[in-house]
Design a protein around this motif. Structure first.
Motif, mmCIF file in Angstrom:
data_model
loop_
_atom_site.group_PDB
_atom_site.id
_atom_site.type_symbol
_atom_site.label_atom_id
_atom_site.label_comp_id
_atom_site.label_asym_id
_atom_site.label_seq_id
_atom_site.Cartn_x
_atom_site.Cartn_y
_atom_site.Cartn_z
ATOM 1 N N ARG A 146 10.904 -4.712 0.278
ATOM 2 C CA ARG A 146 10.881 -5.467 1.534
ATOM 3 C C ARG A 146 10.706 -4.497 2.701
ATOM 4 O O ARG A 146 11.455 -3.543 2.848
ATOM 5 C CB ARG A 146 12.172 -6.261 1.698
ATOM 6 N N ALA A 147 9.721 -4.749 3.516
ATOM 7 C CA ALA A 147 9.463 -3.891 4.673
ATOM 8 C C ALA A 147 10.451 -4.218 5.785
ATOM 9 O O ALA A 147 10.697 -5.394 6.064
ATOM 10 C CB ALA A 147 8.037 -4.074 5.174
ATOM 11 N N PRO A 148 11.022 -3.201 6.451
ATOM 12 C CA PRO A 148 11.961 -3.449 7.548
ATOM 13 C C PRO A 148 11.271 -3.895 8.836
ATOM 14 O O PRO A 148 11.927 -4.129 9.839
ATOM 15 C CB PRO A 148 12.637 -2.076 7.751
ATOM 16 N N PHE A 149 9.964 -3.977 8.810
ATOM 17 C CA PHE A 149 9.171 -4.369 9.973
ATOM 18 C C PHE A 149 7.958 -5.126 9.461
ATOM 19 O O PHE A 149 7.654 -5.113 8.266
ATOM 20 C CB PHE A 149 8.721 -3.132 10.765
ATOM 21 N N PHE A 150 7.275 -5.822 10.382
ATOM 22 C CA PHE A 150 6.111 -6.605 9.971
ATOM 23 C C PHE A 150 4.863 -5.734 9.972
ATOM 24 O O PHE A 150 4.499 -5.142 10.986
ATOM 25 C CB PHE A 150 5.900 -7.789 10.918
ATOM 26 N N GLU A 151 4.232 -5.630 8.839
ATOM 27 C CA GLU A 151 2.958 -4.928 8.711
ATOM 28 C C GLU A 151 2.176 -5.589 7.591
ATOM 29 O O GLU A 151 2.601 -5.551 6.420
ATOM 30 C CB GLU A 151 3.163 -3.441 8.402
ATOM 31 N N PRO A 152 1.044 -6.240 7.911
ATOM 32 C CA PRO A 152 0.275 -6.951 6.885
ATOM 33 C C PRO A 152 -0.070 -6.060 5.696
ATOM 34 O O PRO A 152 -0.550 -4.931 5.866
ATOM 35 C CB PRO A 152 -0.995 -7.373 7.645
ATOM 36 N N GLY A 153 0.199 -6.575 4.497
ATOM 37 C CA GLY A 153 -0.155 -5.871 3.266
ATOM 38 C C GLY A 153 0.890 -4.905 2.757
ATOM 39 O O GLY A 153 0.844 -4.500 1.585
ATOM 40 N N LEU A 154 1.864 -4.525 3.584
ATOM 41 C CA LEU A 154 2.839 -3.523 3.144
ATOM 42 C C LEU A 154 3.805 -4.063 2.092
ATOM 43 O O LEU A 154 4.068 -3.361 1.107
ATOM 44 C CB LEU A 154 3.594 -2.947 4.338
ATOM 45 N N PRO A 155 4.380 -5.261 2.229
ATOM 46 C CA PRO A 155 5.289 -5.740 1.183
ATOM 47 C C PRO A 155 4.641 -5.779 -0.199
ATOM 48 O O PRO A 155 5.255 -5.379 -1.196
ATOM 49 C CB PRO A 155 5.669 -7.146 1.668
ATOM 50 N N GLU A 156 3.401 -6.244 -0.266
ATOM 51 C CA GLU A 156 2.693 -6.294 -1.542
ATOM 52 C C GLU A 156 2.478 -4.883 -2.110
ATOM 53 O O GLU A 156 2.627 -4.656 -3.319
ATOM 54 C CB GLU A 156 1.340 -6.986 -1.369
ATOM 55 N N LEU A 157 2.151 -3.947 -1.224
ATOM 56 C CA LEU A 157 1.932 -2.568 -1.656
ATOM 57 C C LEU A 157 3.227 -1.942 -2.154
ATOM 58 O O LEU A 157 3.244 -1.230 -3.166
ATOM 59 C CB LEU A 157 1.354 -1.750 -0.493
ATOM 60 N N LEU A 158 4.334 -2.199 -1.448
ATOM 61 C CA LEU A 158 5.631 -1.684 -1.880
ATOM 62 C C LEU A 158 5.993 -2.217 -3.262
ATOM 63 O O LEU A 158 6.414 -1.460 -4.157
ATOM 64 C CB LEU A 158 6.714 -2.078 -0.869
ATOM 65 N N THR A 159 5.834 -3.509 -3.444
ATOM 66 C CA THR A 159 6.169 -4.121 -4.733
ATOM 67 C C THR A 159 5.337 -3.519 -5.858
ATOM 68 O O THR A 159 5.855 -3.200 -6.938
ATOM 69 C CB THR A 159 5.936 -5.646 -4.673
ATOM 70 N N SER A 160 4.049 -3.348 -5.588
ATOM 71 C CA SER A 160 3.159 -2.775 -6.600
ATOM 72 C C SER A 160 3.549 -1.334 -6.931
ATOM 73 O O SER A 160 3.652 -0.958 -8.104
ATOM 74 C CB SER A 160 1.711 -2.826 -6.091
ATOM 75 N N ALA A 161 3.789 -0.532 -5.899
ATOM 76 C CA ALA A 161 4.105 0.887 -6.109
ATOM 77 C C ALA A 161 5.459 1.062 -6.785
ATOM 78 O O ALA A 161 5.615 1.904 -7.680
ATOM 79 C CB ALA A 161 4.072 1.625 -4.775
ATOM 80 N N LEU A 162 6.457 0.265 -6.373
ATOM 81 C CA LEU A 162 7.766 0.349 -7.005
ATOM 82 C C LEU A 162 7.684 -0.046 -8.473
ATOM 83 O O LEU A 162 8.369 0.529 -9.333
ATOM 84 C CB LEU A 162 8.764 -0.546 -6.274
ATOM 85 N N GLY A 163 6.821 -1.011 -8.768
ATOM 86 C CA GLY A 163 6.664 -1.481 -10.140
ATOM 87 C C GLY A 163 6.092 -0.434 -11.078
ATOM 88 O O GLY A 163 6.351 -0.463 -12.287
#
Length: 438
Positions: free
Chosen positions: A44-61
């Motif tokens: 979960r991103a602490p701020f709004f940035e399009p595409g970042l939550p999806e990227l975080l989830t993918s990278a953490l996975g």
């Protein structure tokens, strides 16, 4: 694969860490804010940035990305990115380097021969040279270089994965050559995509970001100065911008007259640039930036004045709807936001102001808790005597003036970003005004 640490996981660091993991590297992000680390670790991103939550989830996975509050976890990485903030010092124009110094200090006990410390934060020229001495003193086999970032809020993920250029500032000699080789490993996929790479000295690399931001700020303030002249002479600044923008030496981008720039970069960067020039004894070289800053701030005052004019000379108790609180669309950042500044000035002068924004309401409430906010456009517009469009979110640009006319008390709109279709709004019976427009 390169083992990477990212020190500082705010806006710059969180995006950089996720993108480096996406490029195939093993990344540990380090930050002192426990809540921020918890959010990032959950994808979960602490701020709004399009595409970042999806990227975080993918990278953490993939298992290649993790976040921690323990600086010791950066040990074993061979490339360490310093991505902390450099805010403006309170009461001064200069940059506060407290976080940069602390980040580098946290790395010193962990460095091994061959490690590369990479500064990405925007710093005054001369900072890297000072930090390089500390790195060398702690570990002579390590090297500090500068690799400035060029992120645009709202497009940060794309700007990191597909930048328009890579800039390396490295020392002379074998250590510099080693650093270039390591950075080329980190950015191998980006370079393979054809991204230009410029290798230069450390001082020049530190200047690149602030020089670029100063140029952009100057271009914005130039067209806003022309807007002042257009209002006084009856000319139209949008027509003027279109005409001069056809000259390929000038270009049309960043020639959109309006409320001017804000956010956490341009305002503080040009002020820090002026302060550093003064310290170097060349303050006259950047005196023009004082006027750039002054023009920018005048646009906010002018918008308040226009609101007063539209309401017959008094805003006391008058209902004003404000669309936008963030400093730009696709962001929840309200730092030095022109939209929020205008809203606050109107409220302080007695207007009944209601503000809405798709993403920035929570941040805006923390900044100005006495302002009134609404969750949606309809509630904001209901009963308004004047509508101000101050952030050009797509949902505001695409509003149907016929449909929303039934919500307001009076059909008056001030376009603070020159983003609306003026003829369409006028045809729907609205009084339309914009900065620099006839």
């Amino acid at each position: 694969m390169v083992k990477i640490s990212v020190i500082g996981c705010g806006y710059l660091g969180a995006v950089h860490a996720a993108c480096m993991a996406e490029l195939g590297h093993e990344v540990v992000g380090v930050d002192v804010v426990e809540h921020q680390v918890e959010l990032l670790s959950e994808g979960r991103a602490p701020f709004f940035e399009p595409g970042l939550p999806e990227l975080l989830t993918s990278a953490l996975g993939t298992g290649r990305l993790r976040f921690t509050t323990d600086p010791a976890q950066a040990a074993g990485a061979t490339v360490h990115f310093v991505c902390v903030g450099t805010p403006q010092r309170k009461g001064e124009m200069a940059a506060d380097l407290t976080y940069v110094d602390a980040a580098v200090d946290s790395l010193l006990p962990l460095l091994a021969p061959g490690d590369v410390v990479v500064g990405k934060s925007t710093v005054p020229v001369g900072t890297a040279e000072r930090l390089a001495q500390r790195v060398h003193g702690a570990q002579p086999g390590a090297v500090l270089v500068w690799n400035p970032e060029f992120l645009r809020e709202g497009k940060a993920v794309a700007d990191t994965l597909h930048p328009d250029r890579l800039v390396y500032g490295v020392p002379d000699g074998e250590q510099g050559q080693h650093a270039v080789a390591r950075l080329d490993e980190v950015y191998a996929a980006t370079i393979a995509d054809g991204t230009p790479r410029l290798v230069g000295d450390v001082a020049s690399a530190q200047l690149v970001k602030v020089a670029a931001n100063s140029f952009l700020a100057t271009k914005i303030s130039f067209i806003n100065a022309m807007a002042e002249l257009c209002e006084a002479s009856g000319a139209d600044v949008t027509f003027l911008a279109d005409a001069i923008g056809m000259d390929d030496r000038i270009g049309r981008r960043f020639l959109n007259a309006g409320l001017g720039f804000g956010g956490g970069c341009l305002p503080k960067d040009i002020r820090a640039f002026m302060a550093r020039a003064g310290e170097l004894g060349v303050d006259q070289a950047l005196t023009f930036l004082r006027e750039v800053d002054a023009i920018n701030m005048r646009r906010r005052v002018r918008m308040v004045d226009l609101a007063r004019e539209e309401l017959g000379g008094s805003i006391q108790g008058r209902r004003i709807a404000v669309l936008g609180a963030s400093f730009k669309p696709d962001s929840d950042d309200v730092r030095d936001s022109p939209a929020l500044s205008v809203s606050a000035q109107l409220a302080l002068q007695g207007a009944d102001v209601v503000v809405t924004d798709p993403e920035a309401i929570a941040n805006a409430q923390r900044k100005w808790p006495d302002l009134r906010f609404a969750a949606d456009v309809e509630d904001t517009l209901r009963g308004a005597e004047l509508v101000l469009v101050l952030t050009e979110w797509p949902e505001y640009v695409s509003l149907d003036p016929v449909e929303v006319a039934g919500l307001v008390r009076d059909r008056r709109v001030l376009d603070g970003r020159n983003c609306l279709d003026a003829e369409k709004w006028r045809a729907a019976g609205w009084t339309y005004r914009a900065l620099g427009r006839r």
